[in-house]
Design an enzyme around this catalytic site. Structure first.
Site: not given
Length: 290
Positions: A40, A154
């Site tokens: 991320s 993510d």
């Protein structure tokens, strides 16, 4: 003792700006980063560092105010997510430029989640920005990244602290920056930006949440909001995964930034968060900041 470091950068939304501060303090104290893996925001900062453009990126994000962050938020009310994410990626691309991962100056790995196959996807070659875009797609908020008929979200869902993905050679120290640490937050005294403008930004985030709620039935006695509920649930999950990861690995340099320090959407506070990362890293190394 070796000064070569294999660096692992966690997920954590806007708190991931602290990774910039961590890298600066490590280098200022004589450590050489030989490889980096991130998830991320950790993938974003790690990739930009591996491309040799972290200084330019830091200068840009440190000047972002509330209105500029809002302009980068390309709202698109969709069943797949409420923010496209293309506008901010294209802006960063202007500053950093895309690179093939295999041509970066140090080994780099980004982690994303393949939602169709339900598994971790490791990016160690190809477009750096495709890897970053895949890794940063917070479910529900950001639209998934589609590539080759696959959808990616993510990487924190499967590997929020990708220790097992960083490339290490004999003698490398393992350094981990965890910006979701379950520790108390001690303020370092940085000043917030103009509160009225900040309230406007947060109001827009709440409006997105409210729009989602209008389309999803809920118990009227419990108005936590679908996006808030989603992010809280994800945070609990990734924190549990992260704790298990850290328990099962020896870490030589452990940098911890409290999950209570800043919100995951506090992108307009980049300069403060970078400073937070500097302080946390100085504490981990037992050194004083200039």
């Amino acid at each position: 003792m070796s000064r070569n470091v294999a660096l692992v950068l966690s997920s954590g939304g806007a708190r991931g700006f602290a990774h910039i501060g961590a890298i600066k303090v490590l280098e200022d104290n004589g450590y050489t980063i030989t490889s980096v893996a991130g998830t991320s925001m950790g993938a974003l900062v790690g990739g930009i560092y591996a491309a040799g453009r972290l200084k330019e990126f830091e200068e840009w994000v440190s000047e972002l105010d509330v209105m500029e962050v809002l302009k980068l938020t390309d709202i698109s009310i969709s069943s797949k997510g409420f923010v496209k994410g293309n506008r901010v990626i294209e802006k960063i691309r202007e500053i950093v430029h895309d690179h093939n991962i295999e041509e970066l100056r140090i080994p780099y790995c980004a982690v994303a989640t393949d939602v169709i196959r339900g598994r971790e996807r490791i990016f160690t070659s190809g477009s750096m920005f495709n890897a970053i875009r895949a890794s940063i797609s917070i479910p529900t908020f950001f639209q998934p990244f589609r590539m080759d008929n696959d959808y990616y979200v993510d990487g924190g869902l499967v590997n929020p602290i990708p220790i097992n993905r960083v490339k290490r050679i004999k003698g490398d120290l393992l350094a981990v920056v965890n910006v979701n640490a379950d520790i108390p937050h001690v303020s370092i005294g940085t000043a917030d930006q103009d509160e009225n403008r900040a309230k406007g930004y947060l109001r827009r985030i709440r409006n997105i949440n409210a729009h989602a709620d209008r389309h999803i039935p809920k118990n009227k006695k419990d108005d936590i909001g679908i996006l808030n509920l989603n992010h809280r649930s994800i945070s609990i999950m990734l924190n549990q995964i992260a704790s298990l990861t850290l328990m099962n690995n020896h870490v030589d340099i452990m940098v911890q930034v409290s999950k209570e320090s800043y919100g995951i959407f506090d992108f307009y506070k980049a300069a403060e968060i970078i400073r937070e990362g500097e302080h946390a890293t100085a504490l981990a190394l037992g050194v004083q900041l200039p």
